[in-house]
Design an enzyme around this catalytic site. Structure first.
Site, PDB file in Angstrom:
ATOM      1  N   HIS A  89       0.843  -1.203   0.000  1.00 52.74           N
ATOM      2  CA  HIS A  89       0.000   0.000   0.000  1.00 52.74           C
ATOM      3  C   HIS A  89       0.880   1.255   0.000  1.00 52.74           C
ATOM      4  O   HIS A  89       0.813   2.086   0.897  1.00 52.74           O
ATOM      5  CB  HIS A  89      -0.862  -0.074   1.255  1.00 52.74           C
ATOM      6  CG  HIS A  89      -2.023   0.869   1.335  1.00 52.74           C
ATOM      7  ND1 HIS A  89      -1.889   2.228   1.214  1.00 52.74           N
ATOM      8  CD2 HIS A  89      -3.335   0.627   1.560  1.00 52.74           C
ATOM      9  CE1 HIS A  89      -3.063   2.782   1.385  1.00 52.74           C
ATOM     10  NE2 HIS A  89      -3.967   1.846   1.579  1.00 52.74           N
ATOM     11  N   GLU A 136      -0.983   1.059  -5.296  1.00 54.11           N
ATOM     12  CA  GLU A 136      -0.850  -0.156  -4.504  1.00 54.11           C
ATOM     13  C   GLU A 136      -0.788  -1.406  -5.374  1.00 54.11           C
ATOM     14  O   GLU A 136      -1.791  -1.794  -5.991  1.00 54.11           O
ATOM     15  CB  GLU A 136      -2.032  -0.227  -3.523  1.00 54.11           C
ATOM     16  CG  GLU A 136      -2.149   1.056  -2.684  1.00 54.11           C
ATOM     17  CD  GLU A 136      -3.452   1.166  -1.939  1.00 54.11           C
ATOM     18  OE1 GLU A 136      -3.952   2.303  -1.764  1.00 54.11           O
ATOM     19  OE2 GLU A 136      -4.001   0.112  -1.549  1.00 54.11           O
TER      20      GLU A 136
END
Ligand code: TA6
Length: 301
Positions: free
Chosen positions: A170, A273
Site C-alpha cells: 500500500h 498499490e
C-alpha cells in the site's frame, strides 16, 4: 543488560551501511546509509518508511501525524495489507487491511549486493493471528534499497489445507502537488469505484486527481507511471504476480476525518498499490509459495 535493539544491531549490522537503531515511538528500525542509497524499514509491520536514491529526494510520503505503537499501522511509507484488503467481509470487527501491518515482525537478514542493501523480515501464524484467520502461513517481506526500490512479498502456506488471501503493498508516494500529478498506465482498464457504491467503471486516458479517489483497477499487470511536474520527476512502478492496482487519495474531507493524517497532507501524496484483491485473491495449496513484487524507479522529468 544489552537492549533488544543493541542485540539486533550486533547480529545484523553492516558497518557504515546498515544499522538497527531505535526509531519513532521506541520502535526498532533498520537504517540504511549506503553511498548509493538511504532508507528505513521498521520491524513494526516490516514497514518501509523511507527510500532516497543517492542523487534524489525522498520518494515516499510519511505523515507527520502517524502513530508509532503496537496495534496501530504507520501512516505513510509502504504498509502491508494481508490476508485481506479493506474491511473483512465476514467480520466487521476485524482490523482493516488485515493484521500484519500493526504487529512486530522478526528481522531475518541484512545483505549488501553491490551498491544495494536487501533487508528481509518475516512473520508467521500464531495464536494472535488465528483469532482472526485460521490459516498457517509464513510471510516474508524482502526490500532491496538501491537506485531502484524492489519489494517482494512472499507467502508460504505452512498448513495442511488450501488458503485464500488478498495482499497489497500500500505504497504512499510523495508528490509536489496532487492536482498537478498525472497517473498513466491504466487507460481502458476496468475499476471498482469505492467512492461510488463500488460501481464498475472504465478508465479513459490518464488519471487526474480532482476529488476523493479510491479505485481498484482489475486485471492489470502493466507498469504505472506517476508524473510530477512540481518535483520534476517520473516514478515508474512495475510489478510481478499482481493482478490489481489500487489508486487512493483521501482528498480534503476524508483527510480531516483521519486522526493520524495531517489536514493538508492529502495534497502531498498518492497511493499506488501493487496488489491482489477482490476477484484476484490468491489461492495457495499446502506447501506452496507465492511471490508478489513491485519495482520502483525514479527518473528526472
Ligand atoms: O487503499 C485504499 C484504502 O483501502 C481506502 O479505502 C482507505 O481507507 C485507505 O485504504 C486507508 O486505509 P487505512 O485503514 O490505512 O486508514
Amino acid at each position: 543488560m544489552e537492549s533488544a535493539i543493541a542485540e539486533l544491531d550486533r547480529r545484523f549490522e553492516i558497518p557504515g551501511t546498515a544499522q538497527v537503531v531505535e526509531g519513532n515511538g521506541g520502535l526498532p528500525k533498520v537504517r540504511i546509509t549506503a553511498p548509493e542509497v538511504a532508507g528505513e524499514m521498521y520491524l513494526h509491520g516490516a514497514h518501509v518508511t523511507s527510500w532516497k536514491p543517492a542523487d534524489g529526494e525522498e520518494v515516499l510520503f510519511l505523515s507527520s501525524q502517524s502513530r508509532w505503537e503496537d496495534g496501530r499501522a504507520i501512516r505513510g511509507g509502504v504498509p502491508i495489507c494481508f490476508p485481506w484488503f479493506g474491511d473483512k467481509t465476514d467480520n466487521p470487527k476485524a482490523p482493516a487491511h488485515g493484521f500484519v501491518r500493526a504487529k512486530a515482525w522478526q528481522l531475518e537478514s541484512i545483505a549488501q549486493v553491490g551498491g544495494a542493501v536487501t533487508v528481509s523480515m518475516f512473520t508467521e501464524s500464531d495464536e494472535g493471528t488465528k483469532k482472526w484467520w485460521p490459516a498457517d502461513f509464513r510471510l516474508v517481506h524482502r526490500a532491496t534499497f538501491g537506485r531502484e526500490l524492489s519489494l517482494e512479498l512472499v507467502v508460504t502456506n505452512t498448513g495442511r489445507t488450501s488458503l485464500r488471501f488478498e495482499e497489497a503493498l500500500h505504497a504512499y508516494h510523495r508528490v509536489g502537488n496532487i492536482e498537478k500529478t498525472r497517473v498513466r498506465g491504466l487507460d481502458t482498464i476496468h475499476y471498482i469505484d469505492k467512492t461510488d457504491s463500488n460501481l464498475k467503471k472504465t478508465q479513459h486516458g490518464e488519471i487526474m486527481i480532482v476529488s476523493e479517489t479510491d479505485r481498484v483497477y482489475l486485471n492489470t499487470t502493466d507498469a504505472i507511471e506517476l508524473e510530477d511536474p512540481i518535483l520534476r520527476r517520473r516514478t515508474r512502478v512495475a510489478k510481478e504476480n499482481s493482478g490489481t492496482t489500487v489508486v487512493w487519495n483521501p482528498w480534503m474531507q476524508k483527510a480531516h476525518s483521519l486522526s493520524d493524517f495531517g489536514d493538508d497532507e492529502w495534497m502531498q501524496m498518492i497511493c499506488i498499490e501493487t496488489s491482489n484483491v477482490s476477484d484476484f485473491a490468491v489461492d495457495l495449496a499446502p506447501g506452496q509459495q507465492h511471490t508478489m513484487k513491485a519495482l520502483v524507479k525514479v527518473s528526472d522529468l
